[in-house]
Design a protein around this motif. Structure first.
Motif, short mmCIF file in Angstrom:
data_model
loop_
_atom_site.label_atom_id
_atom_site.label_comp_id
_atom_site.label_asym_id
_atom_site.label_seq_id
_atom_site.Cartn_x
_atom_site.Cartn_y
_atom_site.Cartn_z
N SER A 1 0.84 -1.19 0.00
CA SER A 1 0.00 0.00 0.00
C SER A 1 0.88 1.24 0.00
O SER A 1 2.03 1.19 0.44
N LYS A 2 0.29 2.33 -0.46
CA LYS A 2 1.00 3.61 -0.38
C LYS A 2 0.97 4.11 1.05
O LYS A 2 -0.03 3.97 1.74
N ARG A 3 2.07 4.71 1.47
CA ARG A 3 2.10 5.27 2.82
C ARG A 3 1.30 6.57 2.88
O ARG A 3 0.57 6.80 3.82
N TYR A 4 1.45 7.41 1.89
CA TYR A 4 0.79 8.71 1.92
C TYR A 4 -0.36 8.74 0.94
O TYR A 4 -0.21 8.34 -0.21
N GLY A 5 -1.50 9.19 1.40
CA GLY A 5 -2.68 9.27 0.55
C GLY A 5 -3.37 10.61 0.71
O GLY A 5 -2.85 11.53 1.36
N ASP A 6 -4.56 10.70 0.18
CA ASP A 6 -5.34 11.95 0.24
C ASP A 6 -5.64 12.37 1.67
O ASP A 6 -5.80 13.56 1.94
N LYS A 7 -5.73 11.41 2.57
CA LYS A 7 -6.09 11.72 3.95
C LYS A 7 -4.88 11.74 4.89
O LYS A 7 -5.04 11.69 6.10
N GLY A 8 -3.67 11.78 4.33
CA GLY A 8 -2.48 11.88 5.16
C GLY A 8 -1.65 10.62 5.18
O GLY A 8 -1.65 9.84 4.24
N ASP A 9 -0.96 10.41 6.30
CA ASP A 9 -0.03 9.30 6.48
C ASP A 9 -0.81 8.04 6.82
O ASP A 9 -1.34 7.90 7.93
N ASN A 10 -0.90 7.11 5.87
CA ASN A 10 -1.65 5.88 6.08
C ASN A 10 -1.03 4.99 7.15
O ASN A 10 -1.74 4.25 7.83
N TYR A 11 0.29 5.06 7.31
CA TYR A 11 0.93 4.28 8.37
C TYR A 11 0.40 4.71 9.73
O TYR A 11 0.02 3.87 10.55
#
Length: 187
Positions: free
Chosen positions: A34-44
């Motif tokens: 998965s991507k760490r950074y998305g539209d809603k911020g830091d996914n981690y």
């Protein structure tokens, strides 16, 4: 006419991939990049807080084509790797191959560094709904990756909520692999 029907079935099978069965037939934990950074911020951080889920999609991330089941109806899919090693190997592939797996990287993602923007997610077998059916990923057949996807028979949307302990940063994995490699070299 018989040949036409056989060709149509072959086309549908290629579009959907080869049927595997349910998670019990898969018989192992699954992995996802998965991507760490998305539209809603830091996914981690969102996974760590329990506010991030993995959502099925009804369209491919790389070319926006709809996903269709064998009846030609839309279906929501989540794609996985059959082993952590396959997922790690895919993380080290070229950017175009990664974008086909996780979707396009923004300029900001590329400036950060692609490996800075990836997460390895383990999905224990017990977290996968028993009704979800699995198929081989026909687009990655002939590659070294054991890639599959899951979808409900009726095509409905679904989510998975991995535990914080099942999420790893790609940079941590790569640094661990490098340390292990150098250690073996000098022993």
């Amino acid at each position: 006419m018989k040949l036409l029907i056989e060709n149509w079935r072959k086309f549908l099978t290629e579009e959907q991939g080869e049927y595997i069965g349910t998670i019990d037939d898969v018989g192992r934990d699954l992995y996802r990049i998965s991507k760490r950074y998305g539209d809603k911020g830091d996914n981690y951080e969102r996974f760590q807080k329990g506010t991030k889920v993995i959502r099925s999609r009804d369209r491919s991330a790389d070319d926006d084509e709809p996903y269709l089941n064998s009846d030609g109806n839309p279906e929501h899919r989540i794609y996985f790797f059959g082993s952590g090693d396959d997922a790690k190997a895919a993380m080290m592939s070229d950017t175009r191959e990664l974008e086909a797996i996780v979707g396009d990287f923004s300029d900001e993602d590329k400036d950060r560094g692609i490996n800075e923007n990836l997460l390895l997610v383990r999905i224990p077998m017990g977290q996968v709904p028993k009704e979800v059916e699995f198929f081989t990923d026909y687009e990655l057949e002939g590659t070294p990756y054991d890639a599959i996807y899951g979808a409900y028979p009726d095509g409905r949307a679904w989510t998975l909520a991995p535990k914080a302990t099942d999420i790893q940063l790609a940079t941590d994995l790569l640094n661990y692999e490098e340390d292990d490699y150098y250690y073996e070299d000098f022993v």
